[in-house]
Motif scaffolding. Structure first.
Motif, mmCIF file in Angstrom:
data_model
loop_
_atom_site.group_PDB
_atom_site.id
_atom_site.type_symbol
_atom_site.label_atom_id
_atom_site.label_comp_id
_atom_site.label_asym_id
_atom_site.label_seq_id
_atom_site.Cartn_x
_atom_site.Cartn_y
_atom_site.Cartn_z
ATOM 1 N N UNK A 13 0.613 -1.055 -0.101
ATOM 2 C CA UNK A 13 0.156 0.066 -0.045
ATOM 3 C C UNK A 13 0.740 1.076 0.094
ATOM 4 N N UNK A 14 0.618 2.073 -0.707
ATOM 5 C CA UNK A 14 1.448 3.475 -0.784
ATOM 6 C C UNK A 14 0.447 4.531 -0.690
ATOM 7 N N UNK A 15 0.881 5.437 0.040
ATOM 8 C CA UNK A 15 0.013 6.840 0.392
ATOM 9 C C UNK A 15 1.172 7.889 0.789
ATOM 10 N N UNK A 16 0.940 8.922 -0.111
ATOM 11 C CA UNK A 16 1.746 10.180 0.184
ATOM 12 C C UNK A 16 1.024 11.338 -0.201
ATOM 13 N N UNK A 56 -4.022 7.086 -2.609
ATOM 14 C CA UNK A 56 -3.663 5.849 -1.781
ATOM 15 C C UNK A 56 -3.861 4.752 -3.070
ATOM 16 N N UNK A 57 -2.548 4.044 -3.236
ATOM 17 C CA UNK A 57 -2.716 2.865 -4.136
ATOM 18 C C UNK A 57 -2.285 1.489 -3.488
ATOM 19 N N UNK A 58 -2.699 0.347 -4.508
ATOM 20 C CA UNK A 58 -2.274 -0.946 -3.831
ATOM 21 C C UNK A 58 -1.918 -1.553 -4.913
ATOM 22 N N UNK A 59 -1.345 -2.776 -4.527
ATOM 23 C CA UNK A 59 -0.910 -3.957 -5.620
ATOM 24 C C UNK A 59 -0.369 -5.074 -5.166
ATOM 25 N N UNK A 60 -0.390 -6.022 -5.805
ATOM 26 C CA UNK A 60 0.214 -7.211 -5.535
ATOM 27 C C UNK A 60 1.557 -7.577 -5.315
ATOM 28 N N UNK A 61 2.424 -6.498 -5.402
ATOM 29 C CA UNK A 61 3.820 -6.069 -5.267
ATOM 30 C C UNK A 61 4.060 -4.849 -4.812
#
Length: 261
Positions: free
Chosen positions: A119-122, A188-193
């Protein structure tokens, strides 16, 4: 003169996500990619004080997540600096604190989506700017179409997220999508890696910049529904995101090999 003989396709190199022989190897891989992604985000100017995190699920202890240390500059983070915290934000491995407010959102997203590794959030500039409009990304470019009907808007702002309930609300809004725009807050983004989640964040931030620039210049022409869906099917998978991200990983890992320490 005889034409050169084409090289058989099977002899040409093409990187694909690695398969790991052990959980230790997979953990090390995720931590390396996490440290690298944080440095890339630092290069791109996504860091804003102590705001901003990328988390990666531990492959063995799947309810625990690796995260950047509180207050440490993205550009300086190494694998050895990373912290492992449980879903309650308690540090179980490492020597630094974590940002409890940010970790609350990440943990709930991970818990709601077992398929998500990262999970990425900035608080990136253009993501924050677009978020103040309280609307979704328009399908006006090929890159934006990767998010067509694959991102959501969390249409609420109650201050700094400090409780699990609001984290769960954000996770619910995210649903099965790859991204969520947090109104008056950011992306906010998500991914399987780690690679996929990081690429989606970078691409979404750039798409926000394009949309804001296009609107400032005139009236953007939207890509039609069918073509936007087709483009998303072609470019919107986590595998495509992983592939797109590899040049960034190669650059940072070669130019800053100390991140692996």
């Amino acid at each position: 003169m005889q034409a050169p003989t084409p090289i058989p396709v099977e002899r040409l190199q093409f990187a694909m996500p690695p398969v790991h022989d052990s959980v230790e190897d997979e953990r090390r891989h995720r931590k390396e990619r996490l440290a690298g992604a944080l440095r890339i985000f630092g290069r791109l100017g996504y860091e804003d004080g102590v705001s901003g995190h990328i988390t990666a699920r531990d492959p063995e202890h799947t309810d625990c997540f690796w995260v950047n240390p509180f207050g440490m500059p993205f550009k300086h983070i190494t694998v050895g600096d990373l912290v492992l915290a449980n879903a309650d934000g308690q540090v179980v491995e490492g020597r630094h604190h974590v940002n409890q407010a940010a970790f609350t959102v990440h943990a709930q997203a991970h818990l709601a989506r077992p398929d998500v590794v990262a999970v990425a959030h900035c608080h990136s500039l253009h993501g924050r700017a677009l978020s103040t409009l309280g609307e979704l990304l328009d399908p006006i470019t090929q890159e934006a179409c990767a998010f067509y009907e694959s991102h959501a808007l969390y249409d609420n702002y109650t201050g700094v997220v400090v409780d699990a309930e609001e984290g769960r609300s954000i996770a619910t809004t995210l649903g099965g999508n790859k991204a969520v725009i947090l109104r008056n807050h950011g992306l906010l983004t998500v991914g399987d890696s780690v690679d996929a989640a990081a690429w989606w964040f970078i691409s979404l931030e750039r798409s926000c910049q394009v949309q804001l620039s296009a609107r400032a210049a005139g009236r953007p022409v939207l890509i039609g529904h069918q073509q936007a869906v087709l483009t998303r099917e072609q470019l919107g998978s986590d595998l495509v995101a992983w592939i797109n991200y590899q040049s960034l990983w190669q650059d940072v890992s070669r130019s800053e090999p100390d991140l692996l320490t």
